[in-house]
Design an enzyme around this catalytic site. Structure first.
Site, PDB file in Angstrom:
ATOM      1  N   ASN A   9      67.619  47.117  51.007  1.00  0.00           N
ATOM      2  CA  ASN A   9      67.871  46.560  52.334  1.00  0.00           C
ATOM      3  C   ASN A   9      66.899  45.375  52.544  1.00  0.00           C
ATOM      4  O   ASN A   9      65.685  45.559  52.655  1.00  0.00           O
ATOM      5  CB  ASN A   9      67.643  47.667  53.378  1.00  0.00           C
ATOM      6  CG  ASN A   9      67.876  47.188  54.793  1.00  0.00           C
ATOM      7  OD1 ASN A   9      67.597  46.035  55.120  1.00  0.00           O
ATOM      8  ND2 ASN A   9      68.364  48.087  55.639  1.00  0.00           N
ATOM      9  N   LYS A  12      64.595  45.548  55.612  1.00  0.00           N
ATOM     10  CA  LYS A  12      63.450  46.455  55.448  1.00  0.00           C
ATOM     11  C   LYS A  12      62.394  45.799  54.563  1.00  0.00           C
ATOM     12  O   LYS A  12      61.206  45.869  54.852  1.00  0.00           O
ATOM     13  CB  LYS A  12      63.893  47.760  54.777  1.00  0.00           C
ATOM     14  CG  LYS A  12      64.487  48.785  55.707  1.00  0.00           C
ATOM     15  CD  LYS A  12      64.580  50.106  54.964  1.00  0.00           C
ATOM     16  CE  LYS A  12      65.432  51.099  55.706  1.00  0.00           C
ATOM     17  NZ  LYS A  12      65.523  52.388  55.004  1.00  0.00           N
ATOM     18  N   ASP A  40      71.418  59.694  46.291  1.00  0.00           N
ATOM     19  CA  ASP A  40      72.142  60.497  47.288  1.00  0.00           C
ATOM     20  C   ASP A  40      71.135  61.036  48.291  1.00  0.00           C
ATOM     21  O   ASP A  40      70.220  61.767  47.911  1.00  0.00           O
ATOM     22  CB  ASP A  40      72.848  61.678  46.610  1.00  0.00           C
ATOM     23  CG  ASP A  40      74.195  61.262  46.077  1.00  0.00           C
ATOM     24  OD1 ASP A  40      74.699  60.195  46.488  1.00  0.00           O
ATOM     25  OD2 ASP A  40      74.736  62.002  45.231  1.00  0.00           O
ATOM     26  N   ASP A  69      62.625  56.120  55.096  1.00  0.00           N
ATOM     27  CA  ASP A  69      63.908  56.632  55.556  1.00  0.00           C
ATOM     28  C   ASP A  69      63.826  56.621  57.065  1.00  0.00           C
ATOM     29  O   ASP A  69      62.867  57.110  57.657  1.00  0.00           O
ATOM     30  CB  ASP A  69      64.213  58.035  55.033  1.00  0.00           C
ATOM     31  CG  ASP A  69      65.696  58.336  55.200  1.00  0.00           C
ATOM     32  OD1 ASP A  69      66.515  57.665  54.548  1.00  0.00           O
ATOM     33  OD2 ASP A  69      66.055  59.204  56.021  1.00  0.00           O
ATOM     34  N   GLY A 152      71.087  46.717  61.795  1.00  0.00           N
ATOM     35  CA  GLY A 152      71.416  48.081  62.205  1.00  0.00           C
ATOM     36  C   GLY A 152      71.734  48.195  63.686  1.00  0.00           C
ATOM     37  O   GLY A 152      72.591  47.487  64.216  1.00  0.00           O
ATOM     38  N   TYR A 153      71.013  49.079  64.365  1.00  0.00           N
ATOM     39  CA  TYR A 153      71.271  49.360  65.782  1.00  0.00           C
ATOM     40  C   TYR A 153      70.392  48.521  66.720  1.00  0.00           C
ATOM     41  O   TYR A 153      70.335  48.795  67.923  1.00  0.00           O
ATOM     42  CB  TYR A 153      71.044  50.855  66.062  1.00  0.00           C
ATOM     43  CG  TYR A 153      71.968  51.770  65.266  1.00  0.00           C
ATOM     44  CD1 TYR A 153      73.237  52.103  65.744  1.00  0.00           C
ATOM     45  CD2 TYR A 153      71.581  52.286  64.035  1.00  0.00           C
ATOM     46  CE1 TYR A 153      74.080  52.919  65.015  1.00  0.00           C
ATOM     47  CE2 TYR A 153      72.427  53.109  63.288  1.00  0.00           C
ATOM     48  CZ  TYR A 153      73.671  53.419  63.794  1.00  0.00           C
ATOM     49  OH  TYR A 153      74.523  54.228  63.062  1.00  0.00           O
ATOM     50  N   LYS A 174      58.948  42.574  67.163  1.00  0.00           N
ATOM     51  CA  LYS A 174      59.534  43.844  66.706  1.00  0.00           C
ATOM     52  C   LYS A 174      58.502  44.635  65.896  1.00  0.00           C
ATOM     53  O   LYS A 174      58.296  45.822  66.143  1.00  0.00           O
ATOM     54  CB  LYS A 174      60.794  43.595  65.865  1.00  0.00           C
ATOM     55  CG  LYS A 174      61.373  44.910  65.328  1.00  0.00           C
ATOM     56  CD  LYS A 174      62.643  44.779  64.514  1.00  0.00           C
ATOM     57  CE  LYS A 174      63.013  46.147  63.915  1.00  0.00           C
ATOM     58  NZ  LYS A 174      64.197  46.124  63.069  1.00  0.00           N
TER      59      LYS A 174
HETATM   60  P1  IMP Z   1      68.221  54.344  55.478  1.00  0.00           P
HETATM   61  O1  IMP Z   1      68.245  53.139  54.596  1.00  0.00           O
HETATM   62  O2  IMP Z   1      68.962  55.516  54.946  1.00  0.00           O
HETATM   63  O3  IMP Z   1      66.828  54.690  55.904  1.00  0.00           O
HETATM   64  O4  IMP Z   1      69.061  53.909  56.740  1.00  0.00           O
HETATM   65  C1  IMP Z   1      68.498  53.686  57.958  1.00  0.00           C
HETATM   66  C2  IMP Z   1      69.559  53.264  58.952  1.00  0.00           C
HETATM   67  O5  IMP Z   1      69.027  53.493  60.248  1.00  0.00           O
HETATM   68  C3  IMP Z   1      69.866  51.776  58.861  1.00  0.00           C
HETATM   69  O6  IMP Z   1      70.975  51.491  58.069  1.00  0.00           O
HETATM   70  C4  IMP Z   1      70.116  51.424  60.325  1.00  0.00           C
HETATM   71  O7  IMP Z   1      71.438  51.733  60.661  1.00  0.00           O
HETATM   72  C5  IMP Z   1      69.197  52.376  61.079  1.00  0.00           C
HETATM   73  N1  IMP Z   1      67.881  51.735  61.286  1.00  0.00           N
HETATM   74  C6  IMP Z   1      66.703  52.047  60.688  1.00  0.00           C
HETATM   75  N2  IMP Z   1      65.720  51.230  61.089  1.00  0.00           N
HETATM   76  C7  IMP Z   1      66.289  50.361  61.925  1.00  0.00           C
HETATM   77  C8  IMP Z   1      65.767  49.248  62.636  1.00  0.00           C
HETATM   78  O8  IMP Z   1      64.596  48.854  62.547  1.00  0.00           O
HETATM   79  N3  IMP Z   1      66.649  48.608  63.427  1.00  0.00           N
HETATM   80  C9  IMP Z   1      67.964  48.985  63.537  1.00  0.00           C
HETATM   81  N4  IMP Z   1      68.497  49.989  62.867  1.00  0.00           N
HETATM   82  C10 IMP Z   1      67.659  50.686  62.060  1.00  0.00           C
END
Ligand code: IMP
Length: 199
Positions: A9, A12, A40, A69, A152-153, A174
């Protein structure tokens, strides 16, 4: 120190670098290290999934690996989407915008919109040592999308005490208040303690 980031990502990776680079920690994504795989996420907690991702990247590269995560917990939805934040709609091909729309639909007419972002960071070294950190950011779900930054959100999450959504904040703003910023600052503290104890 160089650490492999167990994520592809780009958002990230950027946030990790913004916070860790000034401390002399070089972040190399697993893709940049030549490892192309997806783990997974079978864990039931952020912590379990963070460990699965970091351990897989450490095994694939033979180097210390760190992961995050993270996800969004909405109180009115009993903590959903939680660990399923990245796959909330159930369709792999869906976009962040689709997942935001899906969540907004579930919250239609809901007045109590409190929520939090959570980030669990895990770092696994080749000798088996594991470091952990966690950060949270309290807030609420907006009634309509605002802002273009982040991912993301972010466009529907209003941090507590802010009149703006996360997507309306600059990267610096942020990082200063986000769940990942808090977890990364805690991780720096834990890593420094670990490094001092292993000199
Ligand atoms: P992961 O890669 O499985 O940890 O997925 C985390 C998911 O949570 C992301 O794809 C986003 O949808 C959401 N998320 C995590 N951190 C953020 C953030 O900082 N902003 C917005 N959405 C986030």
């Amino acid at each position: 120190m160089r650490l492999i980031l167990a994520s592809n990502n780009a958002h990230k990776a950027r946030e990790f670098r913004e916070i860790l680079a000034p401390l002399g920690i070089e972040i190399v994504t697993q893709g940049e290290a030549g490892c192309h795989f997806e783990v997974d996420e079978t864990g039931e907690t952020f912590e379990e999934n963070a460990f699965l991702k970091a351990e897989a990247a450490m095994r694939a590269t033979g180097e210390g690996a760190v992961s995050d995560d993270s996800g969004l917990e909405v109180d009115a939805l009993n903590g959903e989407p939680g660990v399923r934040s990245a796959r909330y709609t159930g369709r792999h091909e869906d976009s962040d915008a689709d997942r935001r729309a899906f969540l907004m639909k579930k919250l239609e007419g809901v007045e109590h919109r409190s929520a939090r972002f959570v980030s669990a960071i895990c770092c696994v070294f080749p000798n088996g040592d594991v470091l952990r950190a966690r950060g949270e950011c309290e807030g609420s779900i907006a009634t309509y999308e605002r802002g273009e930054n982040g991912f993301g959100y972010d466009a529907i999450f209003i941090p507590a005490g802010s009149g703006r959504t996360m997507a309306e904040l600059s990267a610096e703003e942020k990082n200063a208040i986000s769940h990942r910023g808090a977890a990364l600052r805690e991780f720096c503290r834990v890593l420094e303690e670990y490094s001092n104890a292993h000199k």
